[in-house]
Design a protein around this motif. Structure first.
Motif, PDB file in Angstrom:
ATOM      1  N   SER A 159      74.264  -4.525 109.208  1.00 58.57           N
ATOM      2  CA  SER A 159      73.037  -4.484 108.086  1.00 58.57           C
ATOM      3  C   SER A 159      73.875  -4.537 106.928  1.00 58.57           C
ATOM      4  O   SER A 159      72.991  -5.242 105.832  1.00 58.57           O
ATOM      5  CB  SER A 159      72.249  -3.290 108.195  1.00 58.57           C
ATOM      6  N   HIS A 160      75.304  -4.460 106.685  1.00 52.84           N
ATOM      7  CA  HIS A 160      75.941  -4.579 105.592  1.00 52.84           C
ATOM      8  C   HIS A 160      76.746  -5.517 105.372  1.00 52.84           C
ATOM      9  O   HIS A 160      77.611  -5.502 104.511  1.00 52.84           O
ATOM     10  CB  HIS A 160      76.191  -2.912 105.142  1.00 52.84           C
ATOM     11  N   ALA A 161      76.637  -6.258 106.461  1.00 52.45           N
ATOM     12  CA  ALA A 161      77.818  -7.484 106.510  1.00 52.45           C
ATOM     13  C   ALA A 161      77.802  -8.397 105.227  1.00 52.45           C
ATOM     14  O   ALA A 161      78.909  -8.907 105.019  1.00 52.45           O
ATOM     15  CB  ALA A 161      77.418  -8.127 107.721  1.00 52.45           C
ATOM     16  N   TYR A 162      76.742  -8.572 104.794  1.00 52.93           N
ATOM     17  CA  TYR A 162      76.632  -9.429 103.562  1.00 52.93           C
ATOM     18  C   TYR A 162      76.512  -8.832 102.231  1.00 52.93           C
ATOM     19  O   TYR A 162      76.111  -9.301 101.160  1.00 52.93           O
ATOM     20  CB  TYR A 162      75.167 -10.513 103.882  1.00 52.93           C
ATOM     21  N   ASP A 163      76.697  -7.574 101.989  1.00 52.22           N
ATOM     22  CA  ASP A 163      76.613  -6.909 101.096  1.00 52.22           C
ATOM     23  C   ASP A 163      77.313  -7.541  99.868  1.00 52.22           C
ATOM     24  O   ASP A 163      77.039  -7.348  98.407  1.00 52.22           O
ATOM     25  CB  ASP A 163      77.128  -5.403 101.054  1.00 52.22           C
ATOM     26  N   ASP A 164      78.589  -7.935 100.130  1.00 53.56           N
ATOM     27  CA  ASP A 164      79.507  -8.510  98.940  1.00 53.56           C
ATOM     28  C   ASP A 164      78.810  -9.775  98.082  1.00 53.56           C
ATOM     29  O   ASP A 164      79.241 -10.298  97.310  1.00 53.56           O
ATOM     30  CB  ASP A 164      80.667  -8.697  99.485  1.00 53.56           C
TER      31      ASP A 164
END
Length: 152
Positions: free
Chosen positions: A7-12
């Motif tokens: 769920s946080h893989a694309y936060d960047d």
């Protein structure tokens, strides 16, 4: 509650601006939507299946007695034609695409009997070939005519 570990893989990159090409024009929304439209590999295939499944009726062959009755009714209609009596006609309409057809029943006032074309026409414009008629009904055949329709 269990969180998906991706769920946080694309936060960047999630907050970065959307890239717009300086070399290629942007595709219109309508064309973009068309990319995801269902695709029919065999165009017309579904229509062909429905046509094959569509049922038609076989034409009935009238016996000699039924033909004689129809001939009598047609003769009576010829006599009463100027008064345009109301009749109910059942006739066979051949199918345009496959063998067979359907029986249609209509009610209306008779306008014309064309012996050259062998057709009967109602006031509303409906025309049928006499050879396709399997039944004609009406008050003129039962003796229940209004006084204005009596034959003198």
């Amino acid at each position: 509650m269990m969180l998906n570990r991706n769920s946080h893989a694309y936060d960047d990159i999630i907050s970065l601006p959307h890239h717009i090409s300086s070399h290629h024009p942007q595709m219109p929304i309508h064309d973009r939507a068309a990319q995801f439209a269902p695709f029919a590999a065999l165009s017309g295939h579904e229509a062909a299946i429905w046509e094959t499944a569509r049922r038609t009726e076989e034409r009935m062959e009238l016996d000699e007695d039924a033909k004689a009755v129809l001939d009598e009714k047609m003769a009576m209609l010829q006599i009463l034609l100027p008064r345009q009596p109301q009749i109910t006609v059942t006739y066979f309409k051949p199918d345009e695409k496959k063998s067979g057809g359907s029986y249609i029943t209509v009610t209306g006032n008779i306008k014309k009997i064309d012996e050259y074309e062998d057709t009967i026409m109602l006031v509303d414009g409906l025309k049928s070939f006499v050879k396709e008629i399997c039944n004609i009904e009406g008050d003129i055949f039962t003796g229940k005519l209004p006084k204005t329709h009596n034959i003198r």
